[in-house]
Design a protein around this motif. Structure first.
Motif, PDB file in Angstrom:
ATOM      1  N   GLY A  89     -10.031  -0.443   3.114  1.00 39.31           N
ATOM      2  CA  GLY A  89      -9.150  -0.466   1.949  1.00 39.31           C
ATOM      3  C   GLY A  89      -8.422   0.834   1.678  1.00 39.31           C
ATOM      4  O   GLY A  89      -7.912   1.036   0.573  1.00 39.31           O
ATOM      5  N   GLU A  90      -8.338   1.702   2.666  1.00 40.28           N
ATOM      6  CA  GLU A  90      -7.653   2.990   2.504  1.00 40.28           C
ATOM      7  C   GLU A  90      -6.133   2.778   2.510  1.00 40.28           C
ATOM      8  O   GLU A  90      -5.583   2.251   3.474  1.00 40.28           O
ATOM      9  CB  GLU A  90      -8.058   3.929   3.641  1.00 40.28           C
ATOM     10  CG  GLU A  90      -7.290   5.235   3.700  1.00 40.28           C
ATOM     11  CD  GLU A  90      -7.437   6.064   2.439  1.00 40.28           C
ATOM     12  OE1 GLU A  90      -6.407   6.582   1.937  1.00 40.28           O
ATOM     13  OE2 GLU A  90      -8.580   6.181   1.940  1.00 40.28           O
ATOM     14  N   PRO A  91      -5.421   3.172   1.430  1.00 35.99           N
ATOM     15  CA  PRO A  91      -3.975   2.933   1.354  1.00 35.99           C
ATOM     16  C   PRO A  91      -3.189   3.544   2.518  1.00 35.99           C
ATOM     17  O   PRO A  91      -2.180   2.983   2.944  1.00 35.99           O
ATOM     18  CB  PRO A  91      -3.581   3.601   0.026  1.00 35.99           C
ATOM     19  CG  PRO A  91      -4.837   3.568  -0.792  1.00 35.99           C
ATOM     20  CD  PRO A  91      -5.955   3.750   0.184  1.00 35.99           C
ATOM     21  N   ALA A  92      -3.648   4.683   3.046  1.00 37.28           N
ATOM     22  CA  ALA A  92      -2.941   5.309   4.168  1.00 37.28           C
ATOM     23  C   ALA A  92      -2.948   4.396   5.392  1.00 37.28           C
ATOM     24  O   ALA A  92      -1.972   4.358   6.154  1.00 37.28           O
ATOM     25  CB  ALA A  92      -3.579   6.653   4.507  1.00 37.28           C
ATOM     26  N   PHE A  93      -4.031   3.635   5.574  1.00 36.88           N
ATOM     27  CA  PHE A  93      -4.102   2.700   6.694  1.00 36.88           C
ATOM     28  C   PHE A  93      -3.094   1.568   6.523  1.00 36.88           C
ATOM     29  O   PHE A  93      -2.486   1.107   7.485  1.00 36.88           O
ATOM     30  CB  PHE A  93      -5.513   2.112   6.825  1.00 36.88           C
ATOM     31  CG  PHE A  93      -6.554   3.095   7.299  1.00 36.88           C
ATOM     32  CD1 PHE A  93      -6.204   4.174   8.090  1.00 36.88           C
ATOM     33  CD2 PHE A  93      -7.886   2.938   6.952  1.00 36.88           C
ATOM     34  CE1 PHE A  93      -7.154   5.086   8.533  1.00 36.88           C
ATOM     35  CE2 PHE A  93      -8.847   3.834   7.389  1.00 36.88           C
ATOM     36  CZ  PHE A  93      -8.486   4.913   8.180  1.00 36.88           C
ATOM     37  N   PHE A  94      -2.930   1.121   5.272  1.00 39.94           N
ATOM     38  CA  PHE A  94      -1.965   0.050   5.004  1.00 39.94           C
ATOM     39  C   PHE A  94      -0.536   0.520   5.301  1.00 39.94           C
ATOM     40  O   PHE A  94       0.271  -0.220   5.866  1.00 39.94           O
ATOM     41  CB  PHE A  94      -2.061  -0.398   3.546  1.00 39.94           C
ATOM     42  CG  PHE A  94      -0.997  -1.388   3.148  1.00 39.94           C
ATOM     43  CD1 PHE A  94      -1.018  -2.681   3.637  1.00 39.94           C
ATOM     44  CD2 PHE A  94       0.032  -1.013   2.296  1.00 39.94           C
ATOM     45  CE1 PHE A  94      -0.034  -3.601   3.284  1.00 39.94           C
ATOM     46  CE2 PHE A  94       1.022  -1.917   1.937  1.00 39.94           C
ATOM     47  CZ  PHE A  94       0.988  -3.209   2.432  1.00 39.94           C
ATOM     48  N   LYS A  95      -0.249   1.749   4.932  1.00 42.01           N
ATOM     49  CA  LYS A  95       1.089   2.298   5.167  1.00 42.01           C
ATOM     50  C   LYS A  95       1.384   2.393   6.658  1.00 42.01           C
ATOM     51  O   LYS A  95       2.462   2.016   7.127  1.00 42.01           O
ATOM     52  CB  LYS A  95       1.192   3.673   4.507  1.00 42.01           C
ATOM     53  CG  LYS A  95       2.594   4.246   4.478  1.00 42.01           C
ATOM     54  CD  LYS A  95       2.602   5.557   3.708  1.00 42.01           C
ATOM     55  CE  LYS A  95       3.990   6.157   3.655  1.00 42.01           C
ATOM     56  NZ  LYS A  95       3.999   7.445   2.937  1.00 42.01           N
ATOM     57  N   HIS A 140      -0.047   0.571   8.900  1.00 39.15           N
ATOM     58  CA  HIS A 140      -0.040  -0.813   9.391  1.00 39.15           C
ATOM     59  C   HIS A 140       1.326  -1.461   9.235  1.00 39.15           C
ATOM     60  O   HIS A 140       1.931  -1.904  10.225  1.00 39.15           O
ATOM     61  CB  HIS A 140      -1.098  -1.625   8.647  1.00 39.15           C
ATOM     62  CG  HIS A 140      -1.016  -3.098   8.860  1.00 39.15           C
ATOM     63  ND1 HIS A 140      -1.115  -3.675  10.115  1.00 39.15           N
ATOM     64  CD2 HIS A 140      -0.834  -4.134   7.989  1.00 39.15           C
ATOM     65  CE1 HIS A 140      -1.004  -4.989  10.007  1.00 39.15           C
ATOM     66  NE2 HIS A 140      -0.818  -5.291   8.732  1.00 39.15           N
ATOM     67  N   TYR A 141       1.831  -1.521   8.009  1.00 34.70           N
ATOM     68  CA  TYR A 141       3.064  -2.281   7.803  1.00 34.70           C
ATOM     69  C   TYR A 141       4.278  -1.571   8.399  1.00 34.70           C
ATOM     70  O   TYR A 141       5.206  -2.218   8.904  1.00 34.70           O
ATOM     71  CB  TYR A 141       3.268  -2.621   6.322  1.00 34.70           C
ATOM     72  CG  TYR A 141       3.965  -1.604   5.467  1.00 34.70           C
ATOM     73  CD1 TYR A 141       5.350  -1.464   5.498  1.00 34.70           C
ATOM     74  CD2 TYR A 141       3.251  -0.805   4.574  1.00 34.70           C
ATOM     75  CE1 TYR A 141       5.997  -0.542   4.689  1.00 34.70           C
ATOM     76  CE2 TYR A 141       3.886   0.121   3.769  1.00 34.70           C
ATOM     77  CZ  TYR A 141       5.257   0.246   3.831  1.00 34.70           C
ATOM     78  OH  TYR A 141       5.896   1.157   3.035  1.00 34.70           O
ATOM     79  N   SER A 142       4.290  -0.243   8.389  1.00 31.61           N
ATOM     80  CA  SER A 142       5.451   0.460   8.938  1.00 31.61           C
ATOM     81  C   SER A 142       5.501   0.353  10.459  1.00 31.61           C
ATOM     82  O   SER A 142       6.566   0.139  11.039  1.00 31.61           O
ATOM     83  CB  SER A 142       5.443   1.933   8.509  1.00 31.61           C
ATOM     84  OG  SER A 142       4.288   2.614   8.973  1.00 31.61           O
ATOM     85  N   PHE A 143       4.337   0.473  11.117  1.00 31.55           N
ATOM     86  CA  PHE A 143       4.323   0.368  12.571  1.00 31.55           C
ATOM     87  C   PHE A 143       4.554  -1.066  13.042  1.00 31.55           C
ATOM     88  O   PHE A 143       5.166  -1.278  14.095  1.00 31.55           O
ATOM     89  CB  PHE A 143       2.991   0.901  13.126  1.00 31.55           C
ATOM     90  CG  PHE A 143       3.002   2.376  13.413  1.00 31.55           C
ATOM     91  CD1 PHE A 143       2.957   2.849  14.710  1.00 31.55           C
ATOM     92  CD2 PHE A 143       3.088   3.296  12.377  1.00 31.55           C
ATOM     93  CE1 PHE A 143       2.982   4.215  14.981  1.00 31.55           C
ATOM     94  CE2 PHE A 143       3.113   4.656  12.625  1.00 31.55           C
ATOM     95  CZ  PHE A 143       3.067   5.124  13.928  1.00 31.55           C
ATOM     96  N   GLN A 178       4.889   8.764   7.081  1.00 33.47           N
ATOM     97  CA  GLN A 178       3.485   8.823   6.659  1.00 33.47           C
ATOM     98  C   GLN A 178       3.205  10.013   5.746  1.00 33.47           C
ATOM     99  O   GLN A 178       2.150  10.061   5.096  1.00 33.47           O
ATOM    100  CB  GLN A 178       2.566   8.889   7.893  1.00 33.47           C
ATOM    101  CG  GLN A 178       2.812   7.842   8.954  1.00 33.47           C
ATOM    102  CD  GLN A 178       2.900   6.427   8.428  1.00 33.47           C
ATOM    103  OE1 GLN A 178       2.090   6.009   7.600  1.00 33.47           O
ATOM    104  NE2 GLN A 178       3.895   5.672   8.904  1.00 33.47           N
ATOM    105  N   LEU A 179       4.147  10.955   5.650  1.00 35.95           N
ATOM    106  CA  LEU A 179       3.920  12.168   4.868  1.00 35.95           C
ATOM    107  C   LEU A 179       4.097  11.958   3.371  1.00 35.95           C
ATOM    108  O   LEU A 179       3.615  12.759   2.569  1.00 35.95           O
ATOM    109  CB  LEU A 179       4.866  13.275   5.340  1.00 35.95           C
ATOM    110  CG  LEU A 179       4.728  13.701   6.813  1.00 35.95           C
ATOM    111  CD1 LEU A 179       5.789  14.736   7.161  1.00 35.95           C
ATOM    112  CD2 LEU A 179       3.338  14.232   7.095  1.00 35.95           C
ATOM    113  N   GLY A 180       4.813  10.899   2.965  1.00 32.30           N
ATOM    114  CA  GLY A 180       5.032  10.697   1.534  1.00 32.30           C
ATOM    115  C   GLY A 180       5.762   9.410   1.242  1.00 32.30           C
ATOM    116  O   GLY A 180       6.268   8.740   2.148  1.00 32.30           O
ATOM    117  N   GLU A 181       5.820   9.040  -0.043  1.00 32.44           N
ATOM    118  CA  GLU A 181       6.459   7.793  -0.481  1.00 32.44           C
ATOM    119  C   GLU A 181       7.881   8.013  -0.979  1.00 32.44           C
ATOM    120  O   GLU A 181       8.599   7.044  -1.219  1.00 32.44           O
ATOM    121  CB  GLU A 181       5.633   7.148  -1.600  1.00 32.44           C
ATOM    122  CG  GLU A 181       4.344   6.496  -1.135  1.00 32.44           C
ATOM    123  CD  GLU A 181       4.580   5.267  -0.276  1.00 32.44           C
ATOM    124  OE1 GLU A 181       5.659   4.656  -0.388  1.00 32.44           O
ATOM    125  OE2 GLU A 181       3.693   4.926   0.524  1.00 32.44           O
TER     126      GLU A 181
END
Length: 387
Positions: A165-171, A173-176, A223-226
């Motif tokens: 459930g780590e948000p960085a993993f989700f980011k 995931h969907y971007s790649f 991945q460095l920021g939103e």
């Protein structure tokens, strides 16, 4: 055709099976949309993954089994057996994973995700094993290597997100998966087919050869920021690609009545919309625009690939009465698919005005998916009848 080896084409059944299955999933997704509308529920993970796995992934795996030996010279021995094994592993994995989202059952979801990870890993590794030793003599071949790498990375990060459930993993995931795998593979295919199929000038060398490397760097920056500044490299890259593709298509010397270039033009407009929505942080509208973008390309290319392969294989068998492409799939039937899909795109914003109006784009989704399935299965029947 430059870069193509017509003597290494795999059996027609591989592409036909994957494309028909993807069409069925796309049709099912329209029923899921209606079901969720009646329940007044937005199960976004279910809908997104039905599109991405059932429709996009299965289509793209089927297309790659065809394109790797023909375009890249990466010949897979016993392709039918290996493609069927891949298919039989992937299909139940996707179904189980989607059932987990539908029932909101964590145990089913985890089991399905594990099976899906294994099936994607095996199929991608099989393709990469044959592809990596091949020299990237075409931009498309280089793009295939990057795109499959993005798929592997995106799938792994999605699995880790499900576990932790780590948000960085989700980011990641969907971007790649979206920008890297789906977008990157469509770009790779366009480098080969736009010039070849539609008699256009070639893509600029700097864009064709360096697009995927720049995409990797852009994804890492994101991945460095939103903030918008971190999204800007991805958006600039895809915006440049979209405008270049539009320019090339408008320069096409092929003036016959054909709807696949129209799908590409519509897809590029949708891609530009997705870039803008992504940049300003409108995540759900971005997902909708991006989903319509890759759906436009897939629908258009399916209706180009199936007639071409039917004609190609039947002619290769020495059948003198092999029907021509426009006889296998008449332009009129392609036109119905295009204009129903266009109606879907134009009517979808109505859902933001009132949820009660969502049945309109759902209807056009169902219509487009139904006609597409009819067109693809019609081409398969022509092949089976003449073969």
């Amino acid at each position: 055709m430059r870069g193509l080896s017509v003597h290494q084409a795999p059996p027609f059944l591989i592409v036909a099976l994957h494309f028909l299955t993807a069409c069925i999933f796309w049709l099912i997704s329209s029923f899921l949309e209606l079901y969720l509308l009646f329940r007044k529920e937005l199960n976004l993970p279910l809908l997104v993954h039905t599109y991405l796995l059932g429709f996009a992934l299965i289509t793209m795996f089927g297309a790659l089994f065809q394109m790797l030996p023909v375009v890249a010279g990466a010949v897979i021995k016993d392709p039918l057996k290996k493609a069927l094994l891949s298919y039989l592993l992937l299909l139940p994995s996707v179904l189980l994973f989607l059932v987990g989202f539908l029932k909101k059952d964590r145990s089913i979801l985890h089991f399905g995700a594990t099976a899906l990870l294994i099936s994607i890993l095996l199929t991608s590794s099989l393709m990469m094993y044959h592809l990596l030793p091949k020299k990237s003599f075409l931009p498309a071949v280089r793009g295939f290597k990057f795109s499959l790498s993005f798929l592997l990375a995106g799938t792994l990060f999605g699995y880790l997100f499900l576990l932790f459930g780590e948000p960085a993993f989700f980011k990641f995931h969907y971007s790649f998966v979206l920008w890297g795998w789906v977008g990157g593979l469509i770009v790779s295919v366009s480098f080969q087919v736009i010039e070849t199929f539609y008699t256009t000038p070639p893509y600029p060398k700097y864009l064709a050869w360096y697009f995927h490397l720049l995409l990797l760097l852009s994804l890492l920056v994101f991945q460095l920021g939103e903030e918008s500044v971190y999204k800007l490299p991805i958006c600039i890259l895809y915006t440049a690609y979209a405008f270049t593709t539009i320019y090339l298509l408008l320069k096409s010397k092929r003036k016959v009545l054909e709807y696949t270039p129209k799908f590409w033009l519509l897809g590029m407009i949708l891609l530009l919309s997705a870039c803008y929505l992504f940049l300003i942080g409108k995540f759900i509208p971005f997902l909708l625009a991006f989903g319509l973008f890759f759906s436009a390309i897939i629908v258009g290319m399916m209706q180009r690939i199936i007639p071409f392969l039917v004609w190609f294989h039947l002619s290769g068998f020495g059948i003198k009465s092999a029907p021509l492409m426009f006889e296998i799939l008449p332009p009129l039937r392609q036109g119905i698919t295009f204009y129903s899909f266009l109606a879907l795109c134009l009517s979808l914003p109505l859902g933001f005005l009132s949820k009660d109006l969502l049945f309109i784009p759902i209807f056009f989704h169902f219509l487009t998916a139904s006609v597409l399935f009819f067109n693809i299965i019609g081409g398969v029947k022509v092949y089976l009848k003449n073969r």
